[in-house]
Design a protein around this motif. Sequence first.
Motif, PDB file in Angstrom:
ATOM      1  N   SER A   6      -3.234 -10.331  26.809  1.00  7.47           N
ATOM      2  CA  SER A   6      -2.700  -9.531  27.784  1.00  7.47           C
ATOM      3  C   SER A   6      -1.322  -9.240  28.093  1.00  7.47           C
ATOM      4  CB  SER A   6      -3.394 -10.169  29.156  1.00  7.47           C
ATOM      5  OG  SER A   6      -2.911 -11.546  29.171  1.00  7.47           O
ATOM      6  N   GLN A   7      -0.419 -10.202  27.456  1.00  8.87           N
ATOM      7  CA  GLN A   7       0.903  -9.878  27.711  1.00  8.87           C
ATOM      8  C   GLN A   7       1.618  -9.507  26.182  1.00  8.87           C
ATOM      9  OE1 GLN A   7       1.882 -14.139  28.248  1.00  8.87           O
ATOM     10  NE2 GLN A   7       1.542 -14.066  30.395  1.00  8.87           N
ATOM     11  N   ALA A   8       0.939  -9.170  25.240  1.00  7.85           N
ATOM     12  CA  ALA A   8       1.278  -8.885  24.032  1.00  7.85           C
ATOM     13  C   ALA A   8       2.399  -7.650  23.994  1.00  7.85           C
ATOM     14  CB  ALA A   8       0.256  -8.596  23.229  1.00  7.85           C
ATOM     15  N   GLU A  50       0.730  -1.163   9.636  1.00  5.57           N
ATOM     16  CA  GLU A  50      -0.391  -1.912  10.189  1.00  5.57           C
ATOM     17  C   GLU A  50      -1.235  -1.803   9.219  1.00  5.57           C
ATOM     18  OE1 GLU A  50      -3.388   0.428  12.829  1.00  5.57           O
ATOM     19  OE2 GLU A  50      -1.818   1.715  12.635  1.00  5.57           O
ATOM     20  N   PHE A  51      -1.977  -3.151   9.245  1.00  8.42           N
ATOM     21  CA  PHE A  51      -3.157  -3.467   8.266  1.00  8.42           C
ATOM     22  C   PHE A  51      -4.176  -4.058   8.826  1.00  8.42           C
ATOM     23  CE2 PHE A  51      -0.008  -6.926   8.840  1.00  8.42           C
ATOM     24  CZ  PHE A  51      -0.903  -8.249   8.892  1.00  8.42           C
ATOM     25  N   GLY A  52      -5.228  -3.929   8.314  1.00 14.78           N
ATOM     26  CA  GLY A  52      -6.677  -4.593   8.862  1.00 14.78           C
ATOM     27  C   GLY A  52      -7.509  -3.255   9.148  1.00 14.78           C
ATOM     28  N   PHE A  53      -8.068  -2.891  10.326  1.00 11.41           N
ATOM     29  CA  PHE A  53      -9.099  -1.968  10.616  1.00 11.41           C
ATOM     30  C   PHE A  53      -8.656  -0.573   9.855  1.00 11.41           C
ATOM     31  CE2 PHE A  53     -10.769   1.348  13.185  1.00 11.41           C
ATOM     32  CZ  PHE A  53     -12.030   0.955  12.920  1.00 11.41           C
ATOM     33  N   GLN A  54      -7.112  -0.314  10.141  1.00 13.72           N
ATOM     34  CA  GLN A  54      -6.575   0.728   9.630  1.00 13.72           C
ATOM     35  C   GLN A  54      -5.283   0.348   8.984  1.00 13.72           C
ATOM     36  OE1 GLN A  54      -6.416   4.157  12.285  1.00 13.72           O
ATOM     37  NE2 GLN A  54      -5.003   5.251  10.983  1.00 13.72           N
ATOM     38  N   LEU A  65       8.079   3.578  20.636  1.00 11.88           N
ATOM     39  CA  LEU A  65       7.197   2.750  20.454  1.00 11.88           C
ATOM     40  C   LEU A  65       6.250   2.010  21.148  1.00 11.88           C
ATOM     41  CD1 LEU A  65       7.380   0.237  18.193  1.00 11.88           C
ATOM     42  CD2 LEU A  65       9.237  -0.833  19.555  1.00 11.88           C
ATOM     43  N   ALA A  66       6.385   2.062  22.532  1.00 11.00           N
ATOM     44  CA  ALA A  66       5.696   1.488  23.597  1.00 11.00           C
ATOM     45  C   ALA A  66       4.336   2.302  23.470  1.00 11.00           C
ATOM     46  CB  ALA A  66       6.248   1.802  24.772  1.00 11.00           C
ATOM     47  N   ALA A  67       4.343   3.739  23.317  1.00 17.54           N
ATOM     48  CA  ALA A  67       3.022   4.446  23.250  1.00 17.54           C
ATOM     49  C   ALA A  67       2.035   3.964  21.847  1.00 17.54           C
ATOM     50  CB  ALA A  67       3.281   5.696  23.408  1.00 17.54           C
ATOM     51  N   LEU A  68       2.797   3.944  20.966  1.00 19.10           N
ATOM     52  CA  LEU A  68       2.086   3.775  19.536  1.00 19.10           C
ATOM     53  C   LEU A  68       1.811   2.274  19.688  1.00 19.10           C
ATOM     54  CD1 LEU A  68       1.546   4.668  16.854  1.00 19.10           C
ATOM     55  CD2 LEU A  68       3.752   3.842  15.974  1.00 19.10           C
ATOM     56  N   LEU A  69       2.542   1.509  20.253  1.00 17.45           N
ATOM     57  CA  LEU A  69       2.094  -0.125  20.039  1.00 17.45           C
ATOM     58  C   LEU A  69       0.689  -0.448  20.935  1.00 17.45           C
ATOM     59  CD1 LEU A  69       5.107  -2.379  20.532  1.00 17.45           C
ATOM     60  CD2 LEU A  69       3.594  -2.313  18.513  1.00 17.45           C
ATOM     61  N   LYS A  70       0.560   0.258  21.891  1.00 14.47           N
ATOM     62  CA  LYS A  70      -0.450   0.178  22.949  1.00 14.47           C
ATOM     63  C   LYS A  70      -1.768   0.714  22.512  1.00 14.47           C
ATOM     64  CE  LYS A  70      -1.821   1.556  27.571  1.00 14.47           C
ATOM     65  NZ  LYS A  70      -1.277   2.050  29.094  1.00 14.47           N
ATOM     66  N   LYS A  74      -4.861  -1.925  20.611  1.00 14.22           N
ATOM     67  CA  LYS A  74      -6.216  -1.837  21.133  1.00 14.22           C
ATOM     68  C   LYS A  74      -7.207  -1.618  19.863  1.00 14.22           C
ATOM     69  CE  LYS A  74      -5.956   0.128  25.769  1.00 14.22           C
ATOM     70  NZ  LYS A  74      -6.258   1.202  26.746  1.00 14.22           N
ATOM     71  N   ARG A  75      -6.721  -1.127  18.764  1.00  9.37           N
ATOM     72  CA  ARG A  75      -7.432  -0.651  17.773  1.00  9.37           C
ATOM     73  C   ARG A  75      -7.797  -1.864  16.904  1.00  9.37           C
ATOM     74  NH1 ARG A  75      -5.237   4.058  15.870  1.00  9.37           N
ATOM     75  NH2 ARG A  75      -3.575   2.969  14.826  1.00  9.37           N
ATOM     76  N   GLU A  76      -6.401  -2.561  16.616  1.00 13.61           N
ATOM     77  CA  GLU A  76      -6.608  -3.814  15.560  1.00 13.61           C
ATOM     78  C   GLU A  76      -6.942  -5.073  16.136  1.00 13.61           C
ATOM     79  OE1 GLU A  76      -6.037  -3.847  12.420  1.00 13.61           O
ATOM     80  OE2 GLU A  76      -5.187  -1.499  12.296  1.00 13.61           O
ATOM     81  N   PHE A  77      -6.928  -5.092  17.283  1.00 18.22           N
ATOM     82  CA  PHE A  77      -7.085  -6.657  17.996  1.00 18.22           C
ATOM     83  C   PHE A  77      -8.126  -6.315  19.356  1.00 18.22           C
ATOM     84  CE2 PHE A  77      -2.569  -6.739  17.067  1.00 18.22           C
ATOM     85  CZ  PHE A  77      -2.521  -7.295  16.109  1.00 18.22           C
ATOM     86  N   PRO A  78      -9.393  -5.703  18.912  1.00 17.47           N
ATOM     87  CA  PRO A  78     -10.353  -5.370  20.145  1.00 17.47           C
ATOM     88  C   PRO A  78     -10.952  -6.790  20.846  1.00 17.47           C
ATOM     89  CG  PRO A  78     -11.331  -5.152  18.022  1.00 17.47           C
ATOM     90  CD  PRO A  78      -9.823  -5.359  17.679  1.00 17.47           C
ATOM     91  N   ARG A  79     -11.049  -7.523  20.083  1.00 20.36           N
ATOM     92  CA  ARG A  79     -11.709  -8.969  20.686  1.00 20.36           C
ATOM     93  C   ARG A  79     -10.920 -10.055  20.513  1.00 20.36           C
ATOM     94  NH1 ARG A  79     -14.930  -6.288  17.515  1.00 20.36           N
ATOM     95  NH2 ARG A  79     -14.608  -7.649  15.684  1.00 20.36           N
ATOM     96  N   SER A  80      -9.517  -9.903  20.390  1.00 20.95           N
ATOM     97  CA  SER A  80      -8.516 -11.094  20.140  1.00 20.95           C
ATOM     98  C   SER A  80      -8.212 -11.666  21.701  1.00 20.95           C
ATOM     99  CB  SER A  80      -7.430 -10.863  19.447  1.00 20.95           C
ATOM    100  OG  SER A  80      -7.684 -10.585  18.099  1.00 20.95           O
ATOM    101  N   TYR A  81      -8.132 -13.087  21.623  1.00 24.58           N
ATOM    102  CA  TYR A  81      -7.269 -13.513  22.816  1.00 24.58           C
ATOM    103  C   TYR A  81      -6.040 -14.063  22.445  1.00 24.58           C
ATOM    104  CZ  TYR A  81      -6.664 -16.941  26.567  1.00 24.58           C
ATOM    105  OH  TYR A  81      -6.397 -17.668  27.759  1.00 24.58           O
ATOM    106  N   LYS A  82      -5.812 -14.523  21.496  1.00 28.87           N
ATOM    107  CA  LYS A  82      -4.416 -14.740  21.130  1.00 28.87           C
ATOM    108  C   LYS A  82      -3.986 -14.281  19.912  1.00 28.87           C
ATOM    109  CE  LYS A  82      -4.559 -19.963  22.619  1.00 28.87           C
ATOM    110  NZ  LYS A  82      -4.242 -21.273  22.233  1.00 28.87           N
ATOM    111  N   LEU A  83      -2.680 -13.916  19.853  1.00 28.03           N
ATOM    112  CA  LEU A  83      -1.987 -13.354  18.604  1.00 28.03           C
ATOM    113  C   LEU A  83      -0.857 -13.909  18.170  1.00 28.03           C
ATOM    114  CD1 LEU A  83      -1.951  -9.490  20.240  1.00 28.03           C
ATOM    115  CD2 LEU A  83      -3.656 -10.672  18.734  1.00 28.03           C
ATOM    116  N   ARG A  84      -0.853 -13.899  16.930  1.00 29.80           N
ATOM    117  CA  ARG A  84       0.340 -14.732  16.176  1.00 29.80           C
ATOM    118  C   ARG A  84       1.635 -13.915  16.138  1.00 29.80           C
ATOM    119  NH1 ARG A  84      -0.827 -18.909  12.439  1.00 29.80           N
ATOM    120  NH2 ARG A  84      -2.854 -18.295  12.849  1.00 29.80           N
TER     121      ARG A  84
END
Length: 91
Positions: A6-8, A50-54, A65-70, A74-84
């Motif tokens: 939520s704060q990422a 980016e790596f993973g799903f795409q 940067l802000a628009a692209l990161l958003k 959403k695409r790479e971490f759809p079900r994540s709670y914590k990010l490293r």
Amino acid sequence: MFILYSQALSIIQIRYHKLPCPGRLGVSSFKKDRGLWLDKLPDGRCRVSEFGFQSDSRIIDADQLAALLKRIIKREFPRSYKLRLEIQSED
């Protein structure tokens, strides 16, 4: 270091702007199978890999940067709670 999903977006933007000029910021899932790298370039632009799903790599201006990161978060971490969060600086 771990950050909450939520704060990422805000934490990533703050950490990116504090990076030294040839610096690198990495964000990945808990299992490290999805993620992205932000490379701060000397000309003021940013390389986003980016790596993973795409898998994709592009160079953008810092104001985009802000628009692209958003979208990427959403695409790479759809079900994540914590990010490293990883910070690398080239000394």
